[in-house]
Motif scaffolding. Structure first.
Motif, PDB file in Angstrom:
ATOM      1  N   TRP A 126      49.654   0.137  -6.790  1.00  0.00           N
ATOM      2  CA  TRP A 126      48.923  -0.833  -6.043  1.00  0.00           C
ATOM      3  C   TRP A 126      48.279  -1.626  -6.983  1.00  0.00           C
ATOM      4  O   TRP A 126      48.029  -3.017  -6.758  1.00  0.00           O
ATOM      5  CB  TRP A 126      47.963  -0.097  -5.359  1.00  0.00           C
ATOM      6  CG  TRP A 126      48.273   0.514  -4.148  1.00  0.00           C
ATOM      7  CD1 TRP A 126      49.278   1.783  -4.073  1.00  0.00           C
ATOM      8  CD2 TRP A 126      48.152   0.162  -2.627  1.00  0.00           C
ATOM      9  NE1 TRP A 126      49.442   1.951  -2.562  1.00  0.00           N
ATOM     10  CE2 TRP A 126      48.972   0.964  -1.937  1.00  0.00           C
ATOM     11  CE3 TRP A 126      47.656  -1.065  -2.026  1.00  0.00           C
ATOM     12  CZ2 TRP A 126      48.681   0.744  -0.428  1.00  0.00           C
ATOM     13  CZ3 TRP A 126      47.622  -1.014  -0.849  1.00  0.00           C
ATOM     14  CH2 TRP A 126      48.274  -0.414  -0.151  1.00  0.00           C
ATOM     15  N   ASN A 127      48.028  -1.415  -8.252  1.00  0.00           N
ATOM     16  CA  ASN A 127      47.194  -2.093  -9.107  1.00  0.00           C
ATOM     17  C   ASN A 127      48.125  -3.083  -9.576  1.00  0.00           C
ATOM     18  O   ASN A 127      47.773  -4.443  -9.816  1.00  0.00           O
ATOM     19  CB  ASN A 127      46.746  -1.249 -10.414  1.00  0.00           C
ATOM     20  CG  ASN A 127      45.565  -1.995 -11.139  1.00  0.00           C
ATOM     21  OD1 ASN A 127      45.144  -3.038 -10.870  1.00  0.00           O
ATOM     22  ND2 ASN A 127      45.747  -1.909 -12.678  1.00  0.00           N
ATOM     23  N   HIS A 130      47.977  -5.790  -7.161  1.00  0.00           N
ATOM     24  CA  HIS A 130      46.893  -6.253  -6.330  1.00  0.00           C
ATOM     25  C   HIS A 130      46.349  -7.436  -7.608  1.00  0.00           C
ATOM     26  O   HIS A 130      45.771  -8.298  -7.122  1.00  0.00           O
ATOM     27  CB  HIS A 130      45.628  -5.069  -6.629  1.00  0.00           C
ATOM     28  CG  HIS A 130      44.332  -5.633  -6.508  1.00  0.00           C
ATOM     29  ND1 HIS A 130      43.390  -5.781  -7.369  1.00  0.00           N
ATOM     30  CD2 HIS A 130      43.699  -5.889  -5.140  1.00  0.00           C
ATOM     31  CE1 HIS A 130      42.349  -6.190  -6.769  1.00  0.00           C
ATOM     32  NE2 HIS A 130      42.467  -6.228  -5.642  1.00  0.00           N
ATOM     33  N   GLY A 141      42.697  -9.634  -2.287  1.00  0.00           N
ATOM     34  CA  GLY A 141      42.661  -8.293  -2.931  1.00  0.00           C
ATOM     35  C   GLY A 141      42.021  -7.111  -2.068  1.00  0.00           C
ATOM     36  O   GLY A 141      42.756  -6.339  -1.610  1.00  0.00           O
ATOM     37  N   PHE A 145      44.253  -4.146   0.017  1.00  0.00           N
ATOM     38  CA  PHE A 145      43.465  -2.896  -0.145  1.00  0.00           C
ATOM     39  C   PHE A 145      43.167  -2.377   1.358  1.00  0.00           C
ATOM     40  O   PHE A 145      43.378  -1.122   1.608  1.00  0.00           O
ATOM     41  CB  PHE A 145      42.287  -2.396  -1.335  1.00  0.00           C
ATOM     42  CG  PHE A 145      42.626  -2.386  -2.495  1.00  0.00           C
ATOM     43  CD1 PHE A 145      43.509  -1.382  -3.081  1.00  0.00           C
ATOM     44  CD2 PHE A 145      42.227  -3.289  -3.291  1.00  0.00           C
ATOM     45  CE1 PHE A 145      43.688  -1.281  -4.363  1.00  0.00           C
ATOM     46  CE2 PHE A 145      42.540  -3.272  -4.940  1.00  0.00           C
ATOM     47  CZ  PHE A 145      43.411  -2.172  -5.180  1.00  0.00           C
TER      48      PHE A 145
END
Length: 147
Positions: A126-127, A130, A141, A145
């Motif tokens: 995910w990072n 993102h 962002g 999420f």
């Protein structure tokens, strides 16, 4: 009991046929042709499978609606993200280092759908996804999420 003897005879004829021991005997070929009767017997015993099919069919409804909901949410989020990223790619220069990851993951709508699927199935970090989205817009962002 008759069916058990018949099944045993068919299995033995198949084994002997595999070993090529009795391929000369015509009655073995005739016995092998009775496999159709065995299949008919198997179909007759499938009455219980009808009940099992109905039980499975009833239990799949919540999974089906869950899949529909998940697909709809993925579609809506992919539209928002792909639209914002394509607008950013259109109006920004080619020298930005985050342009390549954005084009690879979010450059097209099908690519965005695939990326969202990979992110939700732990196929991508995910990072990793993102960080480029935050450079496009501050609200992408939190939207990513929230998905």
């Amino acid at each position: 009991k008759w069916w058990n003897a018949f099944d045993t005879l068919l299995i033995l004829s198949q084994l002997l046929g595999l070993l090529d021991i009795v391929t000369r005997f015509d009655f073995i070929r005739v016995i092998k042709s009775f496999r159709i009767l065995r299949a008919a017997r198997l179909i007759r015993t499938m009455g219980g499978l009808r009940e099992a099919r109905l039980i499975i069919q009833m239990d799949w409804k919540p999974y089906w609606w869950g899949f529909c909901l998940m697909f709809t949410l993925s579609y809506l989020f992919a539209v928002m993200i792909a639209e914002s990223v394509s607008d950013w790619l259109l109006h920004n220069d080619n020298e930005n280092p985050l342009r390549k990851p954005l084009e690879r993951h979010f450059g097209t709508f099908p690519g965005t759908m695939y990326t969202i699927l990979l992110a939700s199935a732990h196929g991508l970090s995910w990072n990793e996804l993102h960080e480029p989205l935050e450079t496009v817009s501050w609200w992408l962002g939190p939207v990513f999420f929230a998905y």
